[in-house]
Design a protein around this motif. Structure first.
Motif, short mmCIF file in Angstrom:
data_model
loop_
_atom_site.label_atom_id
_atom_site.label_comp_id
_atom_site.label_asym_id
_atom_site.label_seq_id
_atom_site.Cartn_x
_atom_site.Cartn_y
_atom_site.Cartn_z
N SER A 157 29.86 39.59 -12.20
CA SER A 157 28.81 38.64 -12.60
C SER A 157 27.53 39.39 -12.98
N ARG A 158 27.33 40.56 -12.38
CA ARG A 158 26.18 41.38 -12.80
C ARG A 158 26.48 42.06 -14.14
N HIS A 159 27.73 42.49 -14.32
CA HIS A 159 28.08 43.12 -15.59
C HIS A 159 27.90 42.15 -16.76
N MET A 161 25.68 39.84 -16.95
CA MET A 161 24.25 39.82 -17.23
C MET A 161 23.85 41.03 -18.08
N VAL B 95 34.92 34.96 -14.11
CA VAL B 95 33.50 35.23 -13.94
C VAL B 95 32.63 34.13 -14.54
N TYR B 97 29.86 31.10 -13.89
CA TYR B 97 28.84 30.77 -12.90
C TYR B 97 29.13 29.35 -12.39
#
Ligand SMILES: Nc1ncnc2c1ncn2[C@@H]1O[C@H](COP(=O)(O)OP(=O)(O)O)[C@@H](O)[C@H]1O
Ligand SMILES: [Mg+2]
Lengths: 265, 264
Positions: A157-159, A161, B95, B97
């Motif tokens: 989920s950071r990747h 972003m 992935v 949200y």
């Protein structure tokens, strides 16, 4: 059909606590607590006496409850906010910030019975004295839980972003903050009982002659007002439950996407 | 020289990637890797788990930077390419949200690029049509099956019309039937859009079925053991899965893979 299953679902959920309550109240009311467990009525007034004390003194209890609810909510909100902002800071600057978490946990573990008399000395007014106790004891749970929610994210989920070329700010607004919401509710719910306890103990040690804490201390000392003392304890429990219920409703609206809201659904 | 540069979409030159492990020695995942990906091709990175496929994809995506070597994407540095949204990326897990609806998840990259709301909505509708998810705009991820969630992930990766699509084992968690359907959809989208697709997989059959070229990697040491051109005609169909040429490609890849280990 759907409506009915919601109602029956709630009844299933409520059945155990209600049954337990009925058992305890009945146990005492029928005198079993006195004959089997050797309690004296002055130690443990029968529920009917507590109920009538509650009704007779309702106005006074309501007035004292308001005195107690104010600093409880104010302290809980401010303390939780400080805890959350600390968590945001630590997430953003983990290298320098991490020590803050330990400091916060250390402050958090100062016993309330020590904290309350100190704050009563620091502040001349009862309100700020009580609020400051509650702030101090509700920061920690929020800081620890919020930090977890803000930082404990799958790498991908950071990747994502990063692939979207997100700024630090956007990583917080689009990912970290929404991901932390379920943890925020967990901390708030922990803080409800903690905050009530903080205010009541604050009042217990304060010279001011109002508030649930003061009234519990005062009435329980007097022979013929013990049932009234128990009525104040009942009021404290009712307030906690109401705040907790309000939080549960807010949680249902705001984080219905989270797994915690789908158990058994 | 110029000709091949025109054809090159992604270029990896002399890549070394060293990970410092928490306990003990650093490990070298790549030790001087060279690889070119051509414009518009469907290329697979195939190899056992732990051979560095994900690492390689992350190097292209500028999620990781190589210890040594140069990565260029669309003629510019990988970092610059990422900032210019030259690629969309699909991960092994969807992935998504959880707090965003399907439409909001698909729109995320557009939102970050400050594309006007109206345009975003139109694009979301178009993308959801492309991945066969019309009507699910307002659903939440938890209301969808794994295959549908992965479709949302693909729609999101396509939403900016980037020339390159990077996919890291996108179907490996799905059942065989869902996977087959998504293979068809992916090939249809690729043929319709002319994108360059870099597809990571550990499934030989999948790599052969989808790709123009298959890069075969071995683990320990992580090394590019060979590249196989897949000559099966397009459009591909499931009948090819039992054709002799298909089986021959599978055999060739197995052979390269075994030979790759025997070298040491
Ligand atoms: N962030 C990291 N830190 C340390 N080692 C890593 C890291 N990422 C990958 N590796 C190591 O690099 C090797 C290749 O990993 P990866 O690229 O994930 O392989 P694959 O995707 O082919 O399964 C593995 O041995 C893995 O342990
Ligand atoms: Mg991988």
């Amino acid at each position: 059909m759907k409506r009915r299953s919601v109602v029956s679902g709630m009844m299933v959920k409520l059945a155990p606590p209600v049954a337990f309550g009925v058992f305890v109240v009945g146990f005492i009311q029928l005198g079993l607590a006195y004959t089997l467990l050797n309690f004296k009525p002055m130690q443990l007034p029968p529920p009917s006496a507590v109920a009538s004390a509650f009704i007779e003194n309702f106005q006074a209890i309501a007035r004292d409850s308001l005195v107690t609810v104010g600093p409880t909510l104010a302290g809980m909100i401010v303390g939780s906010l400080i805890g959350y902002l600390t968590a945001v800071f630590i997430t953003r600057f983990p290298k320098g910030g991490f020590g803050l978490l330990y400091i916060m946990i250390a402050i958090n573990s100062v016993p309330i019975v020590a904290l309350a008399p100190i704050m009563n000395r620091w502040f001349t007014q009862p309100f700020p004295a009580k609020v400051s106790v509650v702030i101090i004891i509700s920061m920690g749970a929020m800081a620890v839980n919020a930090f977890r929610g803000l930082s404990d994210l799958p790498d991908e989920s950071r990747h994502l972003m990063r692939a979207c070329d997100a700024s630090n700010m956007e990583v917080f607004t689009k990912l970290r903050i929404p991901a932390s919401l379920p943890y925020v509710f967990t901390a708030l719910k922990i803080n409800v009982s903690v905050a009530m306890m903080g205010t009541i103990i604050g009042e217990y040690f304060n010279d001011n002659t109002s508030g649930i804490g003061y009234m519990i201390k005062y009435t329980l000392r007097i022979g013929n007002r013990k049932a009234e003392g128990w009525a104040y304890i009942l009021a404290a429990a009712i307030i906690s439950i109401l705040i907790y219920a309000a939080l549960t409703l807010a949680q249902r609206r705001l984080v219905r996407w989270h797994a915690s809201q789908r158990m058994g659904a | 020289m110029n000709l091949s540069q025109d054809r090159t979409e992604i270029c990896l030159k002399n890549i070394r990637m060293r990970f410092q492990m928490k306990s003990g020695d650093p490990i070298n995942v790549f030790d001087g890797l060279d690889l070119e990906v051509y414009k518009g091709e469907f290329i697979s990175f195939l190899g056992p788990s732990g051979c560095g496929k994900t690492t390689l994809l992350r190097l292209i995506a500028d999620i990781l930077q190589p210890t040594e070597g140069i990565v260029t994407v669309g003629g510019i540095s990988a970092a610059e390419a990422r900032k210019q949204h030259k690629y969309g990326i699909v991960f092994q897990k969807p992935v998504l949200y959880d707090w965003r609806t399907v439409a909001k998840n698909v729109a995320l990259p557009m939102e970050m690029m400050k594309i006007p709301k109206k345009e975003q909505e139109e694009k979301v509708t178009e993308m959801l049509q492309l991945v066969n998810l019309e009507g699910y705009e307002n659903s939440y991820p938890f209301e969808l099956s794994g295959g549908m969630q992965q479709r949302v992930g693909i729609a999101r990766a396509l939403s900016l019309d980037s020339e390159i699509l990077l996919m890291d084992e996108p179907f490996s968690a799905l059942d065989e039937f869902t996977k087959m359907k998504l293979h068809e959809d992916l090939l249809r989208i690729w043929e319709a859009t002319g994108k360059t697709i870099v597809f990571v997989t550990h499934n030989i059959s999948e790599a052969v079925y989808l790709s123009d070229r298959v890069c075969v990697f071995t683990a320990n040491p992580a090394r590019l053991a060979g590249i196989v051109d897949i000559g099966l005609k397009r459009p591909r169909n499931e009948d090819m899965l039992i054709s002799s040429s298909y089986l021959a490609y599978m055999g060739e890849i197995r052979h390269i893979f075994e030979a790759g280990y025997e070298k040491d």
